[in-house]
Design a protein around this motif. Structure first.
Motif, PDB file in Angstrom:
ATOM      1  N   ARG A   1       0.733  -1.132  -0.056  1.00 62.34           N
ATOM      2  CA  ARG A   1      -0.035   0.142  -0.145  1.00 62.34           C
ATOM      3  C   ARG A   1       0.730   1.297  -0.136  1.00 62.34           C
ATOM      4  NH1 ARG A   1      -4.669  -1.787  -1.838  1.00 62.34           N
ATOM      5  NH2 ARG A   1      -5.549  -3.433  -0.736  1.00 62.34           N
ATOM      6  N   GLN A   2       0.233   2.305  -0.603  1.00 62.35           N
ATOM      7  CA  GLN A   2       1.026   3.756  -0.635  1.00 62.35           C
ATOM      8  C   GLN A   2       1.164   4.213   0.718  1.00 62.35           C
ATOM      9  OE1 GLN A   2      -1.331   6.145  -3.115  1.00 62.35           O
ATOM     10  NE2 GLN A   2      -2.964   6.442  -1.354  1.00 62.35           N
ATOM     11  N   ARG A   3       2.318   5.096   0.860  1.00 64.34           N
ATOM     12  CA  ARG A   3       2.222   5.905   2.100  1.00 64.34           C
ATOM     13  C   ARG A   3       1.474   7.211   1.998  1.00 64.34           C
ATOM     14  NH1 ARG A   3       8.803   4.960   2.801  1.00 64.34           N
ATOM     15  NH2 ARG A   3       8.713   2.829   3.235  1.00 64.34           N
ATOM     16  N   PRO A   4       1.298   7.662   3.136  1.00 61.95           N
ATOM     17  CA  PRO A   4       0.439   9.054   2.962  1.00 61.95           C
ATOM     18  C   PRO A   4       1.169  10.043   2.358  1.00 61.95           C
ATOM     19  CG  PRO A   4       0.889   8.759   5.119  1.00 61.95           C
ATOM     20  CD  PRO A   4       1.779   7.408   4.317  1.00 61.95           C
ATOM     21  N   GLU A   5       0.278  10.916   1.514  1.00 61.98           N
ATOM     22  CA  GLU A   5       0.798  12.002   1.116  1.00 61.98           C
ATOM     23  C   GLU A   5       1.159  13.237   1.995  1.00 61.98           C
ATOM     24  OE1 GLU A   5      -1.432  13.661  -2.398  1.00 61.98           O
ATOM     25  OE2 GLU A   5      -2.295  11.529  -2.551  1.00 61.98           O
ATOM     26  N   ARG A   6       2.142  13.938   1.911  1.00 63.96           N
ATOM     27  CA  ARG A   6       2.706  15.212   2.393  1.00 63.96           C
ATOM     28  C   ARG A   6       1.459  16.149   3.109  1.00 63.96           C
ATOM     29  NH1 ARG A   6       8.101  16.402   2.047  1.00 63.96           N
ATOM     30  NH2 ARG A   6       8.800  16.904   3.970  1.00 63.96           N
ATOM     31  N   LYS A   7       0.622  16.339   2.320  1.00 66.41           N
ATOM     32  CA  LYS A   7      -0.286  17.233   2.492  1.00 66.41           C
ATOM     33  C   LYS A   7      -1.528  16.632   3.377  1.00 66.41           C
ATOM     34  CE  LYS A   7      -3.079  16.086  -1.660  1.00 66.41           C
ATOM     35  NZ  LYS A   7      -3.812  16.436  -2.992  1.00 66.41           N
ATOM     36  N   HIS A   8      -1.567  15.272   3.609  1.00 68.35           N
ATOM     37  CA  HIS A   8      -2.466  14.431   4.542  1.00 68.35           C
ATOM     38  C   HIS A   8      -1.808  14.106   5.826  1.00 68.35           C
ATOM     39  CE1 HIS A   8      -4.572  13.339   0.308  1.00 68.35           C
ATOM     40  NE2 HIS A   8      -5.144  14.438   0.875  1.00 68.35           N
ATOM     41  N   VAL A   9      -0.464  14.361   5.947  1.00 64.02           N
ATOM     42  CA  VAL A   9      -0.067  13.631   7.254  1.00 64.02           C
ATOM     43  C   VAL A   9      -0.599  14.450   8.503  1.00 64.02           C
ATOM     44  CG1 VAL A   9       2.171  13.539   8.612  1.00 64.02           C
ATOM     45  CG2 VAL A   9       2.042  13.122   6.107  1.00 64.02           C
ATOM     46  N   LEU A  10      -0.786  15.433   8.430  1.00 62.69           N
ATOM     47  CA  LEU A  10      -1.485  16.221   9.550  1.00 62.69           C
ATOM     48  C   LEU A  10      -2.784  15.653  10.083  1.00 62.69           C
ATOM     49  CD1 LEU A  10      -0.294  19.831   9.735  1.00 62.69           C
ATOM     50  CD2 LEU A  10       0.493  18.278  11.088  1.00 62.69           C
ATOM     51  N   SER A  11      -3.514  15.423   8.935  1.00 61.46           N
ATOM     52  CA  SER A  11      -5.008  15.013   9.152  1.00 61.46           C
ATOM     53  C   SER A  11      -4.797  13.688   9.887  1.00 61.46           C
ATOM     54  CB  SER A  11      -5.772  15.035   7.911  1.00 61.46           C
ATOM     55  OG  SER A  11      -5.837  16.177   7.204  1.00 61.46           O
ATOM     56  N   ILE A  12      -4.210  12.848   9.122  1.00 64.24           N
ATOM     57  CA  ILE A  12      -3.905  11.428   9.559  1.00 64.24           C
ATOM     58  C   ILE A  12      -3.420  11.385  11.266  1.00 64.24           C
ATOM     59  CG2 ILE A  12      -2.381   9.422   9.332  1.00 64.24           C
ATOM     60  CD1 ILE A  12      -2.741  10.024   6.321  1.00 64.24           C
ATOM     61  N   LEU A  13      -2.417  12.331  11.400  1.00 71.50           N
ATOM     62  CA  LEU A  13      -2.045  12.331  12.591  1.00 71.50           C
ATOM     63  C   LEU A  13      -3.201  12.723  13.616  1.00 71.50           C
ATOM     64  CD1 LEU A  13       1.477  14.029  12.530  1.00 71.50           C
ATOM     65  CD2 LEU A  13       0.990  11.468  12.907  1.00 71.50           C
ATOM     66  N   ALA A  14      -3.987  13.592  13.351  1.00 76.85           N
ATOM     67  CA  ALA A  14      -5.251  14.192  14.138  1.00 76.85           C
ATOM     68  C   ALA A  14      -6.057  12.807  14.196  1.00 76.85           C
ATOM     69  CB  ALA A  14      -5.907  15.339  13.420  1.00 76.85           C
ATOM     70  N   ALA A  69     -14.336   9.859  19.099  1.00 68.53           N
ATOM     71  CA  ALA A  69     -14.465   8.827  18.019  1.00 68.53           C
ATOM     72  C   ALA A  69     -15.251   9.422  16.890  1.00 68.53           C
ATOM     73  CB  ALA A  69     -15.157   7.576  18.475  1.00 68.53           C
ATOM     74  N   ALA A  70     -16.303  10.186  17.038  1.00 66.76           N
ATOM     75  CA  ALA A  70     -16.813  11.032  15.956  1.00 66.76           C
ATOM     76  C   ALA A  70     -15.900  11.914  15.059  1.00 66.76           C
ATOM     77  CB  ALA A  70     -18.078  11.722  16.357  1.00 66.76           C
ATOM     78  N   GLY A  71     -15.181  12.634  15.918  1.00 65.24           N
ATOM     79  CA  GLY A  71     -14.315  13.217  15.036  1.00 65.24           C
ATOM     80  C   GLY A  71     -13.278  12.420  14.197  1.00 65.24           C
ATOM     81  N   PHE A  72     -12.816  11.356  14.685  1.00 63.73           N
ATOM     82  CA  PHE A  72     -12.042  10.303  13.995  1.00 63.73           C
ATOM     83  C   PHE A  72     -12.811   9.855  12.771  1.00 63.73           C
ATOM     84  CE2 PHE A  72     -11.702   6.136  12.889  1.00 63.73           C
ATOM     85  CZ  PHE A  72     -10.437   5.565  12.522  1.00 63.73           C
ATOM     86  N   LEU A  73     -14.021   9.540  12.907  1.00 59.52           N
ATOM     87  CA  LEU A  73     -15.023   9.258  11.597  1.00 59.52           C
ATOM     88  C   LEU A  73     -14.922  10.312  10.899  1.00 59.52           C
ATOM     89  CD1 LEU A  73     -17.643   7.234  13.547  1.00 59.52           C
ATOM     90  CD2 LEU A  73     -15.824   6.358  11.973  1.00 59.52           C
ATOM     91  N   LEU A  74     -14.993  11.495  11.245  1.00 61.29           N
ATOM     92  CA  LEU A  74     -15.177  12.761  10.062  1.00 61.29           C
ATOM     93  C   LEU A  74     -13.882  12.867   9.319  1.00 61.29           C
ATOM     94  CD1 LEU A  74     -17.344  15.060  12.228  1.00 61.29           C
ATOM     95  CD2 LEU A  74     -17.950  14.015  10.489  1.00 61.29           C
ATOM     96  N   ILE A  75     -12.688  13.023  10.087  1.00 59.87           N
ATOM     97  CA  ILE A  75     -11.668  13.054   9.341  1.00 59.87           C
ATOM     98  C   ILE A  75     -11.257  11.760   8.210  1.00 59.87           C
ATOM     99  CG2 ILE A  75      -8.939  13.139   9.474  1.00 59.87           C
ATOM    100  CD1 ILE A  75      -9.405  14.458  12.535  1.00 59.87           C
ATOM    101  N   ASN A  76     -11.636  10.620   8.803  1.00 61.76           N
ATOM    102  CA  ASN A  76     -11.679   9.551   7.994  1.00 61.76           C
ATOM    103  C   ASN A  76     -12.450   9.428   6.746  1.00 61.76           C
ATOM    104  OD1 ASN A  76     -12.416   6.753   7.140  1.00 61.76           O
ATOM    105  ND2 ASN A  76     -11.004   6.139   8.634  1.00 61.76           N
ATOM    106  N   LYS A  77     -13.612  10.156   6.899  1.00 66.35           N
ATOM    107  CA  LYS A  77     -14.570  10.519   6.020  1.00 66.35           C
ATOM    108  C   LYS A  77     -13.889  11.025   4.664  1.00 66.35           C
ATOM    109  CE  LYS A  77     -19.337  11.690   4.672  1.00 66.35           C
ATOM    110  NZ  LYS A  77     -19.971  10.696   4.378  1.00 66.35           N
ATOM    111  N   ARG A  78     -12.976  12.134   5.017  1.00 64.51           N
ATOM    112  CA  ARG A  78     -12.705  13.033   4.240  1.00 64.51           C
ATOM    113  C   ARG A  78     -11.309  12.270   3.364  1.00 64.51           C
ATOM    114  NH1 ARG A  78     -13.553  19.380   4.939  1.00 64.51           N
ATOM    115  NH2 ARG A  78     -12.978  19.131   2.874  1.00 64.51           N
ATOM    116  N   LEU A  79     -10.554  11.552   4.137  1.00 67.07           N
ATOM    117  CA  LEU A  79      -9.436  10.904   3.575  1.00 67.07           C
ATOM    118  C   LEU A  79      -9.547   9.631   2.699  1.00 67.07           C
ATOM    119  CD1 LEU A  79      -7.208  11.587   6.885  1.00 67.07           C
ATOM    120  CD2 LEU A  79      -6.713  12.696   4.471  1.00 67.07           C
ATOM    121  N   ILE A  80     -10.701   8.800   3.216  1.00 68.92           N
ATOM    122  CA  ILE A  80     -11.128   7.836   2.509  1.00 68.92           C
ATOM    123  C   ILE A  80     -11.116   7.616   1.243  1.00 68.92           C
ATOM    124  CG2 ILE A  80     -13.796   7.691   2.446  1.00 68.92           C
ATOM    125  CD1 ILE A  80     -11.266   4.873   3.606  1.00 68.92           C
ATOM    126  N   ARG A  81     -11.318   9.061   0.380  1.00 70.31           N
ATOM    127  CA  ARG A  81     -11.419   9.317  -1.052  1.00 70.31           C
ATOM    128  C   ARG A  81      -9.918   9.019  -1.603  1.00 70.31           C
ATOM    129  NH1 ARG A  81     -13.433  15.001  -0.496  1.00 70.31           N
ATOM    130  NH2 ARG A  81     -14.678  14.628   1.319  1.00 70.31           N
TER     131      ARG A  81
END
Length: 176
Positions: free
Chosen positions: A52-65, A155-167
């Motif tokens: 699998r691919q590694r995260p793009e630099r622009k998504h790293v902060l969102s993934i950390l959050a 947990a809800a915040g996690f899901l909201l960030i996940n929703k944006r990144l799952i694309r």
């Protein structure tokens, strides 16, 4: 696929009781660390083997959050909350996570919700309230209940960030 779903549902359902039992002898931090160390050691080789691919630099902060909210804060608050409230009460409060995520999607992601979705939110919220009242337990504003509400918000915040990144990423990549 059905077997995986059954195992996931049973595991999630039993987790509340398992956590309540474990926090009697293990502090919240070490318990969370142990759970996610085991999960990481399980997921990392699967991710690695699938290439699998590694995260793009622009998504790293969102993934950390996402990790901070969904793994660290959620688990620390959940574990600490279950030191003083029952597993049933924690599960009831935790069952509000999908409702919080749905309302959060409307507020933070500006998603339009259909009338039927709002009806579902109302029914779910009412169900949580009815279940809480019918247990005979008092949830109130105890420290444990407040920690569980905080955990649910995380947990809800996690899901909201996940929703944006799952694309951009496969679910396996985001989880790992």
């Amino acid at each position: 696929m059905v077997l995986s779903l059954i195992i996931a549902l049973l595991g999630w359902g039993w987790a509340w009781v398992g956590i309540r039992s474990a926090v009697r002898t293990i502090e919240p931090g070490p318990l969370a660390l142990t759970r996610y160390l085991i999960a990481s050691l399980t997921m990392l080789p699967i991710w690695w083997l699938r290439g699998r691919q590694r995260p793009e630099r622009k998504h790293v902060l969102s993934i950390l959050a996402m990790g901070l909210l969904g793994f660290t804060l959620y688990n620390l608050a959940l574990n600490a909350g279950e030191k003083t409230i029952t597993a049933g009460t924690a599960a009831l409060i935790g069952s509000s996570i999908p409702v919080m995520a749905t309302v959060g999607a409307r507020v933070f992601l500006r998603e339009r919700l259909k009338k039927l979705t709002w009806l579902g939110v109302a029914v779910s919220f009412t169900g949580v309230c009815v279940m809480t009242l019918s247990t005979g337990e008092t949830v109130g504003l105890s420290r444990g209940a407040l920690l569980m509400v905080f955990a649910s918000c995380c947990a809800a915040g996690f899901l909201l960030i996940n929703k944006r990144l799952i694309r951009h990423y496969h679910a396996l990549e985001l989880t790992t």
